[in-house]
Design an enzyme around this catalytic site. Sequence first.
Site, PDB file in Angstrom:
ATOM      1  N   LEU A  93      -0.387   2.241   4.110  1.00  0.00           N
ATOM      2  CA  LEU A  93      -0.975   2.297   2.774  1.00  0.00           C
ATOM      3  C   LEU A  93      -2.179   1.378   2.838  1.00  0.00           C
ATOM      4  O   LEU A  93      -2.081   0.270   3.358  1.00  0.00           O
ATOM      5  CB  LEU A  93       0.013   1.793   1.715  1.00  0.00           C
ATOM      6  CG  LEU A  93       1.205   2.704   1.398  1.00  0.00           C
ATOM      7  CD1 LEU A  93       2.214   1.956   0.528  1.00  0.00           C
ATOM      8  CD2 LEU A  93       0.738   3.973   0.706  1.00  0.00           C
ATOM      9  N   ASP A  94      -3.332   1.822   2.326  1.00  0.00           N
ATOM     10  CA  ASP A  94      -4.503   0.966   2.420  1.00  0.00           C
ATOM     11  C   ASP A  94      -4.314  -0.306   1.583  1.00  0.00           C
ATOM     12  O   ASP A  94      -3.376  -0.406   0.790  1.00  0.00           O
ATOM     13  CB  ASP A  94      -5.786   1.715   2.034  1.00  0.00           C
ATOM     14  CG  ASP A  94      -5.814   2.136   0.576  1.00  0.00           C
ATOM     15  OD1 ASP A  94      -5.806   1.261  -0.294  1.00  0.00           O
ATOM     16  OD2 ASP A  94      -5.861   3.355   0.313  1.00  0.00           O
ATOM     17  N   GLU A  95      -5.193  -1.246   1.772  1.00  0.00           N
ATOM     18  CA  GLU A  95      -5.039  -2.573   1.170  1.00  0.00           C
ATOM     19  C   GLU A  95      -4.874  -2.523  -0.348  1.00  0.00           C
ATOM     20  O   GLU A  95      -4.113  -3.297  -0.926  1.00  0.00           O
ATOM     21  CB  GLU A  95      -6.257  -3.432   1.542  1.00  0.00           C
ATOM     22  CG  GLU A  95      -6.139  -4.896   1.161  1.00  0.00           C
ATOM     23  CD  GLU A  95      -7.308  -5.716   1.655  1.00  0.00           C
ATOM     24  OE1 GLU A  95      -7.355  -6.921   1.344  1.00  0.00           O
ATOM     25  OE2 GLU A  95      -8.191  -5.162   2.362  1.00  0.00           O
TER      26      GLU A  95
ATOM     27  N   SER B 221      -3.643  -0.028  -2.106  1.00  0.00           N
ATOM     28  CA  SER B 221      -2.537   0.831  -2.530  1.00  0.00           C
ATOM     29  C   SER B 221      -1.211   0.097  -2.414  1.00  0.00           C
ATOM     30  O   SER B 221      -1.081  -0.872  -1.670  1.00  0.00           O
ATOM     31  CB  SER B 221      -2.516   2.108  -1.689  1.00  0.00           C
ATOM     32  OG  SER B 221      -3.711   2.839  -1.882  1.00  0.00           O
TER      33      SER B 221
END
Length: 198
Positions: free
Chosen positions: A51-53, A55
């Site tokens: 999950l990106d930073e 999210s």
Amino acid sequence: MTKNNFHSHFMIYKPYGYLSQFVNNGPKKNSKKLLGELGDFPESIMAIGRLDEKSEGLLFLTTDGKVSNEINGSKFEKEYYALVDGTITNEALEKMQKGVEIGFNGKKYLTKPCKVSFLSEEPVLPIRKKKIRDARHGPVTWISVTLREGKFQQVRKMTSAVGFPTLRLVRVRVGNQHIGTMQSGEVVCLNDSPLTFI
């Protein structure tokens, strides 16, 4: 898919602002928050997918590379709740369902058909520490997006492609594993129960 007795598995609620990794060799490595800060994990632990930073939500950790490869594939659905800027239209949802063009690795990519729908009411989620623009400053809409693929920042790029940028993104389900009432930063050890996604 069941757990191997010689491996460890965890389910976590990744908080906003954390990288989905345990080691950061980037230029800002001392200022980034890593998953290891959330608990005491085995040395060979890895995140299943990312999950990106910015999210949040459901993320699985394992010491079993075979499990990681299987879950990362297209066999299992990944469902996200996205808060988008504006009152999203049925037309925009239909475009996302059929596939939209996004940028990926410097090229154009057409996303595969997926499930997209309105959420009838605001989901009950942990309060995010970083403030989110809400309906007092203009209309917002919660939607559900379910994919079997996972390109970098795909959901964010898809909502932007149809004119409704994502303000908050939370993964709530992988296969049949749902985030339920987990709180941000919570860690659940799964070693005493089968790790199943179907």
